[in-house]
Design an enzyme around this catalytic site. Sequence first.
Site, PDB file in Angstrom:
ATOM      1  N   CYS A  87      15.313  61.088  25.711  1.00  0.00           N
ATOM      2  CA  CYS A  87      15.881  60.441  24.524  1.00  0.00           C
ATOM      3  C   CYS A  87      15.316  59.017  24.491  1.00  0.00           C
ATOM      4  O   CYS A  87      14.396  58.707  25.240  1.00  0.00           O
ATOM      5  CB  CYS A  87      17.409  60.483  24.516  1.00  0.00           C
ATOM      6  SG  CYS A  87      18.221  59.581  25.847  1.00  0.00           S
ATOM      7  N   HIS A 137      15.608  63.108  48.194  1.00  0.00           N
ATOM      8  CA  HIS A 137      16.956  62.856  48.711  1.00  0.00           C
ATOM      9  C   HIS A 137      18.063  63.510  47.894  1.00  0.00           C
ATOM     10  O   HIS A 137      19.129  63.799  48.427  1.00  0.00           O
ATOM     11  CB  HIS A 137      17.218  61.343  48.771  1.00  0.00           C
ATOM     12  CG  HIS A 137      16.519  60.676  49.914  1.00  0.00           C
ATOM     13  ND1 HIS A 137      16.838  59.417  50.349  1.00  0.00           N
ATOM     14  CD2 HIS A 137      15.511  61.111  50.719  1.00  0.00           C
ATOM     15  CE1 HIS A 137      16.057  59.084  51.378  1.00  0.00           C
ATOM     16  NE2 HIS A 137      15.233  60.095  51.608  1.00  0.00           N
TER      17      HIS A 137
HETATM   18  C1  RB5 Z   1      19.146  57.502  19.448  1.00  0.00           C
HETATM   19  O1  RB5 Z   1      19.196  56.474  18.525  1.00  0.00           O
HETATM   20  C2  RB5 Z   1      19.442  56.958  20.842  1.00  0.00           C
HETATM   21  O2  RB5 Z   1      20.754  56.517  20.922  1.00  0.00           O
HETATM   22  C3  RB5 Z   1      19.170  58.018  21.880  1.00  0.00           C
HETATM   23  O3  RB5 Z   1      17.844  58.430  21.800  1.00  0.00           O
HETATM   24  C4  RB5 Z   1      19.378  57.613  23.334  1.00  0.00           C
HETATM   25  O4  RB5 Z   1      18.707  56.431  23.646  1.00  0.00           O
HETATM   26  C5  RB5 Z   1      20.772  57.609  23.812  1.00  0.00           C
HETATM   27  O5  RB5 Z   1      21.080  57.356  24.979  1.00  0.00           O
END
Ligand code: RB5
Length: 154
Positions: A65, A98
């Site tokens: 993400c 680990h």
């Molecule tokens: C998306 O805007 C963002 O919040 C997501 O990709 C991530 O970084 C969340 O932890």
Amino acid sequence: MKISIGSDHRGVDLKSSITGLLKSAGHDISDCGTHSSDSCDYPVIAHEVAHAVAASRADRGILICGSGLGMSMAANKTPRIRAALCHDAKAAEMSRRHNDANVLCLSAERLDDHPSIVNEIISTWMETEFEGGRHQRRVDQIDSRVDSSASCHD
Ligand code: RB5
């Protein structure tokens, strides 16, 4: 190895590069999405990948993400999942040696413009073996304490 991979909209480009890397190394990839840059909710994807690993439908998982933080928090809610957010190859190595990490979480914000670091992280994480021994005891403690949070007082 069977790898389940997923990202939110921020991680689609990096997911695609990593999928290419893993396929050329001979791994079997199952892509849990997302498949476009349309905004989506990372916990849904984290759940898909974490459950594939926990149910042994995949040997390992990779989640991406923007920061890597949301994916790691969400994936670690699934029993038997040890998801590690790694920004470099050293963290990737230690998470395997680990902690026997079975899910690797990555930050697209940090890694999108650094393909050589991505390469290092992926190859290290895929190739490093768990050391076992005293670390096995600690990993067993992580896994056995999943439902005991109610007993924490301070
Ligand atoms: C998306 O805007 C963002 O919040 C997501 O990709 C991530 O970084 C969340 O932890």
